[in-house]
Write an enzyme that holds these catalytic residues in place. Structure first.
Site, short mmCIF file in Angstrom:
data_model
loop_
_atom_site.label_atom_id
_atom_site.label_comp_id
_atom_site.label_asym_id
_atom_site.label_seq_id
_atom_site.Cartn_x
_atom_site.Cartn_y
_atom_site.Cartn_z
N GLY A 57 0.85 -1.19 0.00
CA GLY A 57 0.00 0.00 0.00
C GLY A 57 0.88 1.22 0.00
O GLY A 57 2.07 1.15 0.31
N CYS A 84 5.43 -5.81 1.55
CA CYS A 84 5.74 -4.37 1.43
C CYS A 84 5.15 -3.58 2.61
O CYS A 84 5.63 -3.73 3.73
CB CYS A 84 5.25 -3.87 0.06
SG CYS A 84 5.96 -2.29 -0.36
N TYR A 85 4.10 -2.80 2.40
CA TYR A 85 3.52 -2.08 3.54
C TYR A 85 3.10 -3.08 4.64
O TYR A 85 3.24 -2.80 5.83
CB TYR A 85 2.30 -1.25 3.10
CG TYR A 85 1.61 -0.58 4.28
CD1 TYR A 85 2.13 0.58 4.84
CD2 TYR A 85 0.47 -1.15 4.84
CE1 TYR A 85 1.52 1.17 5.94
CE2 TYR A 85 -0.15 -0.57 5.95
CZ TYR A 85 0.39 0.59 6.49
OH TYR A 85 -0.21 1.17 7.58
N HIS A 174 7.85 -7.51 -3.94
CA HIS A 174 6.53 -8.01 -4.35
C HIS A 174 6.63 -9.38 -5.04
O HIS A 174 6.87 -9.43 -6.25
CB HIS A 174 5.87 -7.00 -5.29
CG HIS A 174 5.46 -5.76 -4.58
ND1 HIS A 174 4.23 -5.61 -3.99
CD2 HIS A 174 6.14 -4.61 -4.32
CE1 HIS A 174 4.15 -4.43 -3.41
NE2 HIS A 174 5.30 -3.80 -3.58
N GLU A 176 4.32 -11.25 -5.87
CA GLU A 176 3.16 -11.52 -6.71
C GLU A 176 3.33 -11.07 -8.15
O GLU A 176 2.61 -11.52 -9.04
CB GLU A 176 1.91 -10.84 -6.11
CG GLU A 176 1.88 -9.31 -6.14
CD GLU A 176 2.60 -8.64 -4.96
OE1 GLU A 176 3.53 -9.28 -4.42
OE2 GLU A 176 2.27 -7.50 -4.61
N SER A 228 -19.07 -11.26 -30.97
CA SER A 228 -18.42 -11.08 -32.27
C SER A 228 -18.00 -12.41 -32.88
O SER A 228 -17.65 -12.48 -34.05
CB SER A 228 -17.17 -10.22 -32.09
OG SER A 228 -16.22 -10.93 -31.32
N GLY A 229 -18.01 -13.47 -32.07
CA GLY A 229 -17.47 -14.73 -32.55
C GLY A 229 -16.02 -14.90 -32.10
O GLY A 229 -15.43 -15.95 -32.28
N GLY A 230 -15.45 -13.86 -31.50
CA GLY A 230 -14.11 -13.98 -30.93
C GLY A 230 -14.20 -14.73 -29.60
O GLY A 230 -15.28 -14.88 -29.04
N VAL A 231 -13.05 -15.16 -29.10
CA VAL A 231 -13.06 -16.06 -27.95
C VAL A 231 -13.59 -15.35 -26.67
O VAL A 231 -14.35 -15.95 -25.91
CB VAL A 231 -11.68 -16.72 -27.72
CG1 VAL A 231 -10.61 -15.72 -27.42
CG2 VAL A 231 -11.73 -17.76 -26.63
N ASP A 232 -13.27 -14.07 -26.47
CA ASP A 232 -13.63 -13.43 -25.20
C ASP A 232 -15.14 -13.19 -25.07
O ASP A 232 -15.76 -13.63 -24.11
CB ASP A 232 -12.87 -12.10 -25.02
CG ASP A 232 -11.38 -12.27 -25.19
OD1 ASP A 232 -10.91 -13.40 -24.99
OD2 ASP A 232 -10.69 -11.30 -25.54
N SER A 233 -15.72 -12.49 -26.06
CA SER A 233 -17.15 -12.17 -25.93
C SER A 233 -18.01 -13.44 -26.01
O SER A 233 -19.00 -13.56 -25.30
CB SER A 233 -17.57 -11.16 -27.00
OG SER A 233 -17.38 -11.68 -28.29
N LYS A 368 -5.92 -14.17 -20.85
CA LYS A 368 -6.34 -14.86 -22.08
C LYS A 368 -6.27 -16.38 -21.92
O LYS A 368 -7.19 -17.09 -22.31
CB LYS A 368 -5.42 -14.42 -23.22
CG LYS A 368 -5.89 -14.83 -24.59
CD LYS A 368 -6.84 -13.80 -25.13
CE LYS A 368 -7.35 -14.06 -26.50
NZ LYS A 368 -8.34 -13.03 -26.90
#
Ligand code: XMP
Length: 512
Positions: A57, A84-85, A174, A176, A228-233, A368
Protein backbone atom coordinates in the site's frame (compact mmCIF):
# COMPACT_ATOMS: atom_id res chain seq x y z
CA UNK A 1 -17.58 -28.97 6.50
CA UNK A 2 -14.50 -27.16 5.31
CA UNK A 3 -15.24 -24.21 3.08
CA UNK A 4 -12.64 -24.30 0.34
CA UNK A 5 -13.50 -20.77 -0.77
CA UNK A 6 -11.84 -19.40 2.31
CA UNK A 7 -8.29 -20.64 2.10
CA UNK A 8 -6.41 -17.34 2.00
CA UNK A 9 -7.67 -13.93 3.04
CA UNK A 10 -5.93 -11.05 1.28
CA UNK A 11 -6.31 -7.83 3.24
CA UNK A 12 -6.22 -4.92 0.83
CA UNK A 13 -4.09 -2.12 2.19
CA UNK A 14 -4.27 -0.06 -1.00
CA UNK A 15 -1.67 -1.64 -3.26
CA UNK A 16 -2.00 -1.48 -7.04
CA UNK A 17 -0.92 -5.15 -6.95
CA UNK A 18 -3.62 -6.53 -4.62
CA UNK A 19 -5.58 -8.11 -7.50
CA UNK A 20 -2.36 -9.59 -8.81
CA UNK A 21 -1.81 -11.44 -5.50
CA UNK A 22 -5.19 -13.09 -6.05
CA UNK A 23 -4.45 -13.85 -9.70
CA UNK A 24 -1.16 -15.48 -8.76
CA UNK A 25 -2.85 -17.58 -6.07
CA UNK A 26 -5.54 -18.58 -8.56
CA UNK A 27 -2.87 -19.49 -11.09
CA UNK A 28 -1.29 -21.72 -8.43
CA UNK A 29 -4.68 -23.31 -7.69
CA UNK A 30 -5.54 -21.65 -4.36
CA UNK A 31 -8.85 -20.09 -3.34
CA UNK A 32 -8.64 -16.60 -1.92
CA UNK A 33 -10.75 -13.57 -1.17
CA UNK A 34 -9.86 -9.85 -0.94
CA UNK A 35 -11.30 -7.72 1.87
CA UNK A 36 -10.66 -4.27 3.32
CA UNK A 37 -8.92 -4.23 6.73
CA UNK A 38 -12.02 -3.11 8.65
CA UNK A 39 -14.00 -6.25 7.75
CA UNK A 40 -11.20 -8.71 8.27
CA UNK A 41 -11.30 -9.78 11.94
CA UNK A 42 -14.96 -10.70 11.98
CA UNK A 43 -14.58 -12.47 8.69
CA UNK A 44 -11.58 -14.48 9.91
CA UNK A 45 -13.45 -15.56 13.05
CA UNK A 46 -16.43 -16.71 11.00
CA UNK A 47 -14.60 -18.30 8.11
CA UNK A 48 -11.36 -19.65 9.57
CA UNK A 49 -8.98 -19.13 6.60
CA UNK A 50 -5.73 -21.09 6.49
CA UNK A 51 -3.62 -17.97 5.92
CA UNK A 52 -3.69 -14.20 5.67
CA UNK A 53 -1.77 -11.97 3.27
CA UNK A 54 -1.39 -8.28 4.04
CA UNK A 55 -0.99 -6.46 0.73
CA UNK A 56 1.30 -3.53 0.08
CA UNK A 57 0.00 0.00 0.00
CA UNK A 58 1.13 3.54 -0.51
CA UNK A 59 0.77 4.66 3.13
CA UNK A 60 3.50 5.02 5.72
CA UNK A 61 2.93 3.46 9.17
CA UNK A 62 3.44 6.99 10.49
CA UNK A 63 0.53 8.44 8.47
CA UNK A 64 -2.49 9.37 10.58
CA UNK A 65 -4.79 7.95 7.88
CA UNK A 66 -2.77 4.73 7.38
CA UNK A 67 -5.02 1.66 6.93
CA UNK A 68 -6.09 0.34 10.33
CA UNK A 69 -5.39 -3.36 10.69
CA UNK A 70 -6.76 -5.04 13.80
CA UNK A 71 -3.85 -6.27 15.92
CA UNK A 72 -5.98 -9.14 17.24
CA UNK A 73 -5.38 -10.87 13.89
CA UNK A 74 -1.85 -11.57 15.12
CA UNK A 75 -2.92 -13.72 18.02
CA UNK A 76 -5.31 -16.07 16.21
CA UNK A 77 -2.56 -18.49 15.21
CA UNK A 78 -3.34 -18.05 11.48
CA UNK A 79 -0.12 -17.66 9.45
CA UNK A 80 0.35 -14.13 8.10
CA UNK A 81 2.47 -12.95 5.19
CA UNK A 82 3.02 -9.19 5.02
CA UNK A 83 4.05 -7.80 1.65
CA UNK A 84 5.74 -4.37 1.43
CA UNK A 85 3.52 -2.08 3.54
CA UNK A 86 2.23 -5.30 5.15
CA UNK A 87 5.80 -6.07 6.26
CA UNK A 88 6.34 -2.56 7.58
CA UNK A 89 3.16 -2.76 9.60
CA UNK A 90 4.20 -6.15 11.06
CA UNK A 91 7.56 -4.67 12.06
CA UNK A 92 6.05 -1.49 13.49
CA UNK A 93 3.39 -3.26 15.52
CA UNK A 94 6.06 -5.46 17.10
CA UNK A 95 8.63 -2.69 17.63
CA UNK A 96 7.72 0.99 17.16
CA UNK A 97 11.35 1.93 16.50
CA UNK A 98 11.89 -0.56 13.69
CA UNK A 99 10.72 1.56 10.77
CA UNK A 100 12.93 3.97 8.89
CA UNK A 101 10.71 6.62 7.34
CA UNK A 102 11.71 7.48 3.80
CA UNK A 103 13.78 10.66 3.60
CA UNK A 104 14.08 11.10 -0.10
CA UNK A 105 12.90 9.15 -3.14
CA UNK A 106 11.27 5.77 -3.19
CA UNK A 107 12.90 2.49 -4.05
CA UNK A 108 11.20 1.48 -7.28
CA UNK A 109 12.35 -1.19 -9.72
CA UNK A 110 14.36 -4.38 -9.78
CA UNK A 111 16.61 -5.30 -6.85
CA UNK A 112 18.90 -8.26 -6.51
CA UNK A 113 18.27 -9.99 -3.22
CA UNK A 114 20.02 -12.74 -1.30
CA UNK A 115 17.69 -15.17 0.45
CA UNK A 116 18.15 -17.72 3.18
CA UNK A 117 16.49 -20.73 1.64
CA UNK A 118 16.28 -22.51 4.96
CA UNK A 119 13.23 -20.28 5.55
CA UNK A 120 10.04 -22.15 4.66
CA UNK A 121 9.10 -19.19 2.49
CA UNK A 122 12.18 -19.51 0.29
CA UNK A 123 12.54 -23.26 -0.03
CA UNK A 124 13.45 -24.45 -3.55
CA UNK A 125 14.45 -20.92 -4.48
CA UNK A 126 17.88 -19.89 -5.78
CA UNK A 127 20.15 -18.06 -3.27
CA UNK A 128 19.94 -14.86 -5.25
CA UNK A 129 16.96 -13.65 -7.25
CA UNK A 130 15.89 -10.47 -8.99
CA UNK A 131 12.87 -9.07 -7.19
CA UNK A 132 10.57 -6.11 -7.79
CA UNK A 133 10.55 -3.41 -5.17
CA UNK A 134 8.27 -0.42 -4.79
CA UNK A 135 8.45 1.18 -1.37
CA UNK A 136 9.27 4.34 0.57
CA UNK A 137 9.78 3.41 4.23
CA UNK A 138 11.88 0.40 5.14
CA UNK A 139 12.54 -1.86 8.10
CA UNK A 140 15.82 -0.74 9.70
CA UNK A 141 16.04 -3.56 12.23
CA UNK A 142 13.96 -6.69 12.74
CA UNK A 143 11.87 -6.64 15.94
CA UNK A 144 12.89 -8.99 18.76
CA UNK A 145 11.90 -12.57 17.95
CA UNK A 146 12.15 -11.98 14.18
CA UNK A 147 14.92 -13.36 12.02
CA UNK A 148 16.10 -11.62 8.84
CA UNK A 149 15.66 -14.09 5.96
CA UNK A 150 16.58 -11.95 2.94
CA UNK A 151 18.54 -8.76 2.33
CA UNK A 152 19.51 -6.64 -0.64
CA UNK A 153 22.68 -7.91 -2.34
CA UNK A 154 24.90 -5.48 -0.38
CA UNK A 155 23.11 -6.33 2.88
CA UNK A 156 21.93 -2.73 3.44
CA UNK A 157 18.16 -3.33 3.14
CA UNK A 158 16.16 -5.95 5.04
CA UNK A 159 14.10 -7.63 2.31
CA UNK A 160 12.41 -10.35 4.38
CA UNK A 161 11.98 -11.43 7.98
CA UNK A 162 10.00 -13.98 9.91
CA UNK A 163 8.97 -15.07 13.37
CA UNK A 164 8.30 -18.78 12.99
CA UNK A 165 6.81 -19.40 16.46
CA UNK A 166 4.15 -16.76 15.78
CA UNK A 167 3.79 -17.81 12.11
CA UNK A 168 4.54 -14.28 10.91
CA UNK A 169 6.34 -13.84 7.59
CA UNK A 170 7.16 -10.68 5.72
CA UNK A 171 8.76 -9.57 2.45
CA UNK A 172 9.63 -6.04 1.42
CA UNK A 173 9.53 -6.81 -2.31
CA UNK A 174 6.53 -8.01 -4.35
CA UNK A 175 6.55 -11.78 -4.95
CA UNK A 176 3.16 -11.52 -6.71
CA UNK A 177 4.38 -9.63 -9.78
CA UNK A 178 6.01 -11.24 -12.78
CA UNK A 179 9.11 -9.07 -12.48
CA UNK A 180 10.08 -10.98 -9.33
CA UNK A 181 11.88 -13.96 -10.81
CA UNK A 182 10.69 -16.60 -8.37
CA UNK A 183 8.25 -18.45 -10.65
CA UNK A 184 5.60 -18.01 -7.91
CA UNK A 185 7.60 -20.26 -5.57
CA UNK A 186 7.30 -17.83 -2.64
CA UNK A 187 3.49 -17.57 -2.72
CA UNK A 188 3.26 -21.31 -3.29
CA UNK A 189 5.55 -21.96 -0.29
CA UNK A 190 3.38 -19.73 1.87
CA UNK A 191 0.00 -21.08 0.75
CA UNK A 192 0.88 -24.75 0.52
CA UNK A 193 3.92 -25.18 2.75
CA UNK A 194 3.21 -22.76 5.59
CA UNK A 195 -0.62 -22.67 5.54
CA UNK A 196 -1.34 -26.18 4.23
CA UNK A 197 -3.84 -24.96 1.61
CA UNK A 198 -5.15 -27.37 -0.99
CA UNK A 199 -4.52 -26.65 -4.66
CA UNK A 200 -8.11 -27.28 -5.66
CA UNK A 201 -9.14 -24.07 -7.37
CA UNK A 202 -10.43 -25.06 -10.78
CA UNK A 203 -11.83 -23.40 -13.88
CA UNK A 204 -15.30 -24.49 -12.73
CA UNK A 205 -14.81 -22.25 -9.70
CA UNK A 206 -13.84 -19.39 -12.02
CA UNK A 207 -17.05 -19.90 -14.03
CA UNK A 208 -19.16 -19.95 -10.86
CA UNK A 209 -17.44 -16.81 -9.57
CA UNK A 210 -17.93 -14.87 -12.82
CA UNK A 211 -21.62 -15.81 -12.84
CA UNK A 212 -22.16 -14.90 -9.21
CA UNK A 213 -20.41 -11.53 -9.28
CA UNK A 214 -22.10 -10.49 -12.56
CA UNK A 215 -25.51 -11.40 -11.20
CA UNK A 216 -24.84 -9.36 -8.08
CA UNK A 217 -23.78 -6.33 -10.12
CA UNK A 218 -26.74 -6.62 -12.48
CA UNK A 219 -29.38 -6.92 -9.76
CA UNK A 220 -32.78 -6.74 -11.46
CA UNK A 221 -31.36 -5.04 -14.54
CA UNK A 222 -31.07 -6.26 -18.11
CA UNK A 223 -27.69 -6.62 -19.78
CA UNK A 224 -26.75 -6.58 -23.44
CA UNK A 225 -23.69 -8.26 -24.87
CA UNK A 226 -22.33 -7.92 -28.38
CA UNK A 227 -21.00 -11.30 -29.52
CA UNK A 228 -18.42 -11.08 -32.27
CA UNK A 229 -17.47 -14.73 -32.55
CA UNK A 230 -14.11 -13.98 -30.93
CA UNK A 231 -13.06 -16.06 -27.95
CA UNK A 232 -13.63 -13.43 -25.20
CA UNK A 233 -17.15 -12.17 -25.93
CA UNK A 234 -18.42 -15.59 -27.00
CA UNK A 235 -17.04 -17.38 -23.94
CA UNK A 236 -18.45 -14.68 -21.66
CA UNK A 237 -21.90 -15.03 -23.22
CA UNK A 238 -21.66 -18.82 -22.84
CA UNK A 239 -20.78 -18.50 -19.14
CA UNK A 240 -23.57 -16.03 -18.41
CA UNK A 241 -26.40 -17.39 -20.57
CA UNK A 242 -27.48 -20.05 -18.03
CA UNK A 243 -26.93 -17.75 -15.05
CA UNK A 244 -28.73 -14.63 -16.28
CA UNK A 245 -31.44 -16.26 -18.39
CA UNK A 246 -33.83 -13.63 -19.77
CA UNK A 247 -31.83 -10.83 -18.14
CA UNK A 248 -29.19 -11.31 -20.84
CA UNK A 249 -29.69 -10.21 -24.45
CA UNK A 250 -26.93 -11.37 -26.75
CA UNK A 251 -26.68 -10.00 -30.24
CA UNK A 252 -24.37 -10.08 -33.18
CA UNK A 253 -24.12 -7.22 -35.64
CA UNK A 254 -23.86 -8.05 -39.31
CA UNK A 255 -21.51 -5.24 -40.26
CA UNK A 256 -21.08 -6.39 -43.85
CA UNK A 257 -17.37 -6.78 -43.12
CA UNK A 258 -17.35 -10.30 -41.68
CA UNK A 259 -15.48 -13.31 -42.97
CA UNK A 260 -17.25 -15.90 -45.12
CA UNK A 261 -19.89 -17.89 -43.20
CA UNK A 262 -18.97 -16.04 -39.98
CA UNK A 263 -22.55 -15.44 -38.91
CA UNK A 264 -23.53 -19.06 -39.50
CA UNK A 265 -20.54 -20.24 -37.45
CA UNK A 266 -21.43 -18.00 -34.51
CA UNK A 267 -25.08 -19.06 -34.69
CA UNK A 268 -23.98 -22.69 -34.38
CA UNK A 269 -21.80 -21.87 -31.36
CA UNK A 270 -24.72 -20.00 -29.80
CA UNK A 271 -26.98 -23.01 -30.28
CA UNK A 272 -24.41 -25.31 -28.72
CA UNK A 273 -23.93 -23.08 -25.67
CA UNK A 274 -27.60 -22.06 -25.39
CA UNK A 275 -26.86 -18.38 -25.96
CA UNK A 276 -30.09 -16.73 -27.07
CA UNK A 277 -28.56 -14.78 -29.97
CA UNK A 278 -30.20 -12.19 -32.21
CA UNK A 279 -28.45 -11.25 -35.43
CA UNK A 280 -28.93 -7.60 -36.33
CA UNK A 281 -28.77 -7.36 -40.10
CA UNK A 282 -30.49 -4.11 -41.01
CA UNK A 283 -27.47 -1.88 -40.45
CA UNK A 284 -25.26 -3.59 -43.00
CA UNK A 285 -25.91 -1.10 -45.81
CA UNK A 286 -25.43 1.83 -43.48
CA UNK A 287 -21.98 0.52 -42.53
CA UNK A 288 -21.00 0.24 -46.21
CA UNK A 289 -22.48 3.60 -47.15
CA UNK A 290 -20.79 5.52 -44.37
CA UNK A 291 -17.42 3.81 -44.57
CA UNK A 292 -17.24 4.19 -48.36
CA UNK A 293 -17.15 7.98 -47.93
CA UNK A 294 -13.46 7.84 -46.99
CA UNK A 295 -10.36 5.84 -47.86
CA UNK A 296 -8.45 7.07 -44.82
CA UNK A 297 -7.71 4.31 -42.28
CA UNK A 298 -8.68 6.28 -39.18
CA UNK A 299 -11.59 7.88 -41.04
CA UNK A 300 -12.97 4.42 -41.79
CA UNK A 301 -12.60 3.36 -38.17
CA UNK A 302 -14.40 6.51 -37.03
CA UNK A 303 -17.31 5.81 -39.41
CA UNK A 304 -17.42 2.18 -38.33
CA UNK A 305 -17.49 3.20 -34.69
CA UNK A 306 -20.24 5.72 -35.34
CA UNK A 307 -22.59 3.16 -36.89
CA UNK A 308 -21.54 0.52 -34.35
CA UNK A 309 -22.51 2.89 -31.52
CA UNK A 310 -25.87 3.57 -33.22
CA UNK A 311 -26.66 -0.16 -33.35
CA UNK A 312 -25.78 -0.56 -29.68
CA UNK A 313 -28.04 2.35 -28.80
CA UNK A 314 -30.93 0.87 -30.72
CA UNK A 315 -30.42 -2.55 -29.18
CA UNK A 316 -30.11 -1.09 -25.66
CA UNK A 317 -33.33 0.85 -26.13
CA UNK A 318 -35.32 -2.00 -27.61
CA UNK A 319 -34.39 -4.31 -24.73
CA UNK A 320 -34.68 -1.64 -22.03
CA UNK A 321 -31.07 -2.47 -21.10
CA UNK A 322 -29.49 -1.07 -17.98
CA UNK A 323 -26.07 -2.67 -18.33
CA UNK A 324 -23.60 -3.56 -21.04
CA UNK A 325 -21.29 -6.56 -20.71
CA UNK A 326 -17.79 -6.31 -22.11
CA UNK A 327 -15.30 -9.15 -22.59
CA UNK A 328 -12.37 -6.93 -21.58
CA UNK A 329 -9.47 -8.91 -20.11
CA UNK A 330 -6.99 -8.07 -17.37
CA UNK A 331 -4.25 -7.57 -19.95
CA UNK A 332 -6.43 -5.16 -21.97
CA UNK A 333 -6.84 -3.01 -18.88
CA UNK A 334 -3.20 -3.25 -17.89
CA UNK A 335 -2.16 -2.25 -21.41
CA UNK A 336 -4.66 0.57 -21.68
CA UNK A 337 -3.34 1.89 -18.37
CA UNK A 338 -0.19 2.90 -20.18
CA UNK A 339 -2.02 3.96 -23.31
CA UNK A 340 -2.17 7.58 -22.14
CA UNK A 341 1.56 7.82 -22.53
CA UNK A 342 1.82 6.05 -25.85
CA UNK A 343 1.03 7.46 -29.26
CA UNK A 344 -2.31 6.61 -30.85
CA UNK A 345 -1.65 3.92 -33.42
CA UNK A 346 -5.18 2.67 -34.12
CA UNK A 347 -8.49 3.50 -32.50
CA UNK A 348 -10.50 0.49 -31.40
CA UNK A 349 -14.18 0.39 -32.25
CA UNK A 350 -15.77 -0.75 -29.01
CA UNK A 351 -14.05 1.39 -26.41
CA UNK A 352 -15.85 4.25 -24.69
CA UNK A 353 -19.07 4.19 -26.69
CA UNK A 354 -20.81 6.47 -24.17
CA UNK A 355 -24.15 4.68 -24.25
CA UNK A 356 -25.27 5.75 -20.81
CA UNK A 357 -25.32 2.12 -19.67
CA UNK A 358 -23.44 0.75 -16.71
CA UNK A 359 -20.56 -1.40 -17.89
CA UNK A 360 -19.73 -4.75 -16.37
CA UNK A 361 -16.43 -6.37 -17.28
CA UNK A 362 -16.67 -9.84 -15.74
CA UNK A 363 -13.40 -11.03 -17.30
CA UNK A 364 -11.34 -8.07 -16.21
CA UNK A 365 -9.57 -10.11 -13.55
CA UNK A 366 -8.66 -12.93 -15.92
CA UNK A 367 -5.98 -13.66 -18.49
CA UNK A 368 -6.34 -14.86 -22.08
CA UNK A 369 -5.05 -18.34 -21.26
CA UNK A 370 -7.74 -18.70 -18.58
CA UNK A 371 -10.51 -17.64 -20.97
CA UNK A 372 -9.23 -20.09 -23.56
CA UNK A 373 -9.29 -22.88 -20.97
CA UNK A 374 -12.88 -21.98 -20.06
CA UNK A 375 -13.85 -21.96 -23.75
CA UNK A 376 -12.52 -25.53 -23.92
CA UNK A 377 -14.61 -26.51 -20.88
CA UNK A 378 -17.68 -25.36 -22.81
CA UNK A 379 -16.62 -27.55 -25.72
CA UNK A 380 -15.76 -24.47 -27.77
CA UNK A 381 -12.54 -25.88 -29.17
CA UNK A 382 -13.36 -24.24 -32.50
CA UNK A 383 -13.05 -20.82 -30.84
CA UNK A 384 -9.62 -21.56 -29.48
CA UNK A 385 -8.05 -23.50 -32.32
CA UNK A 386 -8.65 -23.14 -36.01
CA UNK A 387 -9.58 -19.45 -35.88
CA UNK A 388 -7.16 -16.62 -36.17
CA UNK A 389 -7.97 -13.21 -34.69
CA UNK A 390 -9.98 -10.82 -36.82
CA UNK A 391 -10.45 -7.09 -36.26
CA UNK A 392 -13.88 -5.66 -35.40
CA UNK A 393 -14.07 -3.42 -38.51
CA UNK A 394 -13.12 -6.57 -40.41
CA UNK A 395 -12.86 -6.56 -44.18
CA UNK A 396 -13.35 -2.78 -44.31
CA UNK A 397 -9.71 -2.51 -43.26
CA UNK A 398 -8.71 -4.84 -46.08
CA UNK A 399 -9.82 -2.80 -49.05
CA UNK A 400 -6.96 -0.37 -49.27
CA UNK A 401 -6.65 2.83 -51.28
CA UNK A 402 -10.10 2.79 -52.93
CA UNK A 403 -13.58 3.32 -51.48
CA UNK A 404 -15.11 0.07 -50.20
CA UNK A 405 -18.00 -1.33 -52.19
CA UNK A 406 -20.00 -4.47 -51.68
CA UNK A 407 -18.24 -5.97 -54.71
CA UNK A 408 -14.75 -5.28 -53.34
CA UNK A 409 -15.71 -6.60 -49.90
CA UNK A 410 -16.88 -9.77 -51.62
CA UNK A 411 -13.55 -10.12 -53.44
CA UNK A 412 -11.53 -9.91 -50.20
CA UNK A 413 -14.02 -12.16 -48.38
CA UNK A 414 -13.70 -14.86 -51.01
CA UNK A 415 -9.91 -14.40 -51.22
CA UNK A 416 -9.60 -14.69 -47.42
CA UNK A 417 -11.58 -17.93 -47.55
CA UNK A 418 -9.52 -19.39 -50.38
CA UNK A 419 -6.21 -18.55 -48.72
CA UNK A 420 -7.44 -19.99 -45.40
CA UNK A 421 -8.44 -23.25 -47.09
CA UNK A 422 -5.08 -23.58 -48.86
CA UNK A 423 -3.18 -22.90 -45.61
CA UNK A 424 -5.30 -25.45 -43.75
CA UNK A 425 -4.71 -28.02 -46.49
CA UNK A 426 -0.95 -27.59 -46.05
CA UNK A 427 -1.23 -27.73 -42.23
CA UNK A 428 0.08 -24.19 -42.01
CA UNK A 429 -2.97 -22.31 -40.73
CA UNK A 430 -2.51 -23.17 -37.05
CA UNK A 431 1.18 -22.26 -37.18
CA UNK A 432 0.39 -18.71 -38.34
CA UNK A 433 -0.72 -16.12 -35.77
CA UNK A 434 -2.69 -14.10 -38.29
CA UNK A 435 -3.26 -14.03 -42.03
CA UNK A 436 -4.31 -10.77 -43.64
CA UNK A 437 -5.56 -10.86 -47.22
CA UNK A 438 -6.15 -7.37 -48.58
CA UNK A 439 -6.98 -5.74 -51.87
CA UNK A 440 -4.66 -2.96 -53.02
CA UNK A 441 -6.69 -0.49 -55.04
CA UNK A 442 -3.95 0.53 -57.47
CA UNK A 443 -4.36 -0.48 -61.10
CA UNK A 444 -1.48 -2.30 -62.72
CA UNK A 445 -1.22 -3.84 -66.17
CA UNK A 446 -1.42 -7.52 -66.83
CA UNK A 447 -2.35 -9.92 -69.55
CA UNK A 448 -5.24 -12.31 -69.23
CA UNK A 449 -6.34 -14.68 -71.95
CA UNK A 450 -5.26 -12.89 -75.07
CA UNK A 451 -5.97 -9.40 -73.89
CA UNK A 452 -4.64 -6.59 -71.77
CA UNK A 453 -5.84 -6.49 -68.19
CA UNK A 454 -5.71 -3.43 -65.97
CA UNK A 455 -6.72 -4.31 -62.44
CA UNK A 456 -6.11 -4.48 -58.73
CA UNK A 457 -3.68 -6.60 -56.69
CA UNK A 458 -4.13 -8.79 -53.67
CA UNK A 459 -1.60 -8.89 -50.88
CA UNK A 460 -1.21 -11.84 -48.54
CA UNK A 461 0.43 -11.18 -45.19
CA UNK A 462 1.18 -14.05 -42.82
CA UNK A 463 2.70 -13.26 -39.42
CA UNK A 464 3.88 -14.91 -36.24
CA UNK A 465 3.60 -13.29 -32.83
CA UNK A 466 2.82 -13.90 -29.18
CA UNK A 467 1.06 -10.66 -28.29
CA UNK A 468 0.76 -8.59 -31.49
CA UNK A 469 2.84 -5.84 -29.92
CA UNK A 470 5.54 -6.98 -32.32
CA UNK A 471 5.22 -9.46 -35.20
CA UNK A 472 7.53 -11.19 -37.62
CA UNK A 473 6.77 -12.59 -41.02
CA UNK A 474 5.74 -16.22 -41.40
CA UNK A 475 7.45 -17.19 -44.65
CA UNK A 476 5.31 -19.39 -46.84
CA UNK A 477 7.00 -22.10 -48.94
CA UNK A 478 7.15 -21.16 -52.66
CA UNK A 479 4.76 -23.95 -53.83
CA UNK A 480 2.12 -22.68 -51.36
CA UNK A 481 2.62 -19.12 -52.65
CA UNK A 482 2.18 -20.38 -56.21
CA UNK A 483 -1.03 -22.17 -55.30
CA UNK A 484 -2.40 -19.06 -53.56
CA UNK A 485 -1.39 -16.77 -56.44
CA UNK A 486 -3.03 -18.90 -59.09
CA UNK A 487 -6.22 -19.14 -56.98
CA UNK A 488 -6.46 -15.37 -56.44
CA UNK A 489 -5.68 -14.18 -59.98
CA UNK A 490 -8.63 -16.23 -61.26
CA UNK A 491 -10.79 -13.25 -60.37
CA UNK A 492 -11.09 -11.05 -63.48
CA UNK A 493 -10.30 -7.87 -61.51
CA UNK A 494 -7.11 -9.20 -59.89
CA UNK A 495 -3.86 -9.00 -61.83
CA UNK A 496 -1.09 -9.58 -59.27
CA UNK A 497 -0.50 -11.07 -55.84
CA UNK A 498 2.08 -9.69 -53.43
CA UNK A 499 3.38 -11.29 -50.24
CA UNK A 500 4.20 -9.16 -47.23
CA UNK A 501 6.46 -10.40 -44.46
CA UNK A 502 7.48 -7.04 -43.05
CA UNK A 503 8.05 -7.06 -39.30
CA UNK A 504 6.06 -4.95 -36.85
CA UNK A 505 7.46 -2.41 -36.25
CA UNK A 506 7.69 -0.69 -38.65
CA UNK A 507 4.59 -2.22 -40.31
CA UNK A 508 1.45 -3.07 -38.32
CA UNK A 509 -0.34 -6.37 -38.74
CA UNK A 510 -3.26 -4.90 -40.63
CA UNK A 511 -2.69 -2.55 -43.56
CA UNK A 512 -4.82 0.13 -42.03
P1 XMP B 1 -2.12 -4.17 -35.63
O1 XMP B 1 -2.55 -3.91 -37.04
O2 XMP B 1 -2.36 -3.02 -34.70
O3 XMP B 1 -3.06 -5.35 -35.13
O4 XMP B 1 -0.70 -4.69 -35.53
C1 XMP B 1 -2.89 -6.07 -33.94
C2 XMP B 1 -4.10 -6.96 -33.77
O5 XMP B 1 -5.26 -6.14 -33.56
C3 XMP B 1 -6.21 -6.35 -34.59
N1 XMP B 1 -6.81 -5.04 -34.92
C4 XMP B 1 -8.02 -4.64 -34.52
N2 XMP B 1 -8.97 -5.26 -33.80
N3 XMP B 1 -10.39 -3.38 -34.03
C5 XMP B 1 -10.16 -4.63 -33.58
O6 XMP B 1 -11.05 -5.20 -32.94
C6 XMP B 1 -9.48 -2.68 -34.75
O7 XMP B 1 -9.71 -1.55 -35.16
C7 XMP B 1 -8.23 -3.36 -35.00
N4 XMP B 1 -7.11 -2.99 -35.68
C8 XMP B 1 -6.24 -4.05 -35.59
C9 XMP B 1 -5.43 -6.95 -35.74
O8 XMP B 1 -6.26 -7.72 -36.61
C10 XMP B 1 -4.41 -7.79 -35.01
O9 XMP B 1 -4.97 -9.03 -34.58
Amino acid sequence: MENKNHQILIIDLGSQYTQIIRRSLRYLGFHSIILPPGDSLKWVENNKPKGIILSGGSASVYDTDAPKITEELLSLGVPILGICYGMQWLAYINDRSSIQAVKEGKSYGPVEIAVNNKSSLFQNLRDKINAWSSHGDSVKHAPAGFEVTATSKDGSVIEAMECMPKKLYAVQFHPEVEQTEDENIILNNFARGVCGCLQDYSKKDVIAEIGKSTKEKLGNGTAIIGVSGGVDSTTLAAILAPVLGSQLKAFMIDTGGMRKDEIEKVKKIAEKTKINLTVIGHYKNKFIEKISTTIDAEGKRAKFREVYGEVFKEVAKSYGATHMLQGTLATDLIESGSAGKSALIKTHHNVDLKLGLKEIMPLSDYFKFEVREIARLFGLEELVAGRQPFPGPGLYLRVVGVPVTEELLEIVREADHEVTEILKKHQLYDKISQTVVALLGVNTVGVKGDGRAYGYSMVVRTVETVDFMTVKGFYLPPPVCEEITSALVKHPKIVRVFYDWTTKPPATTEFE
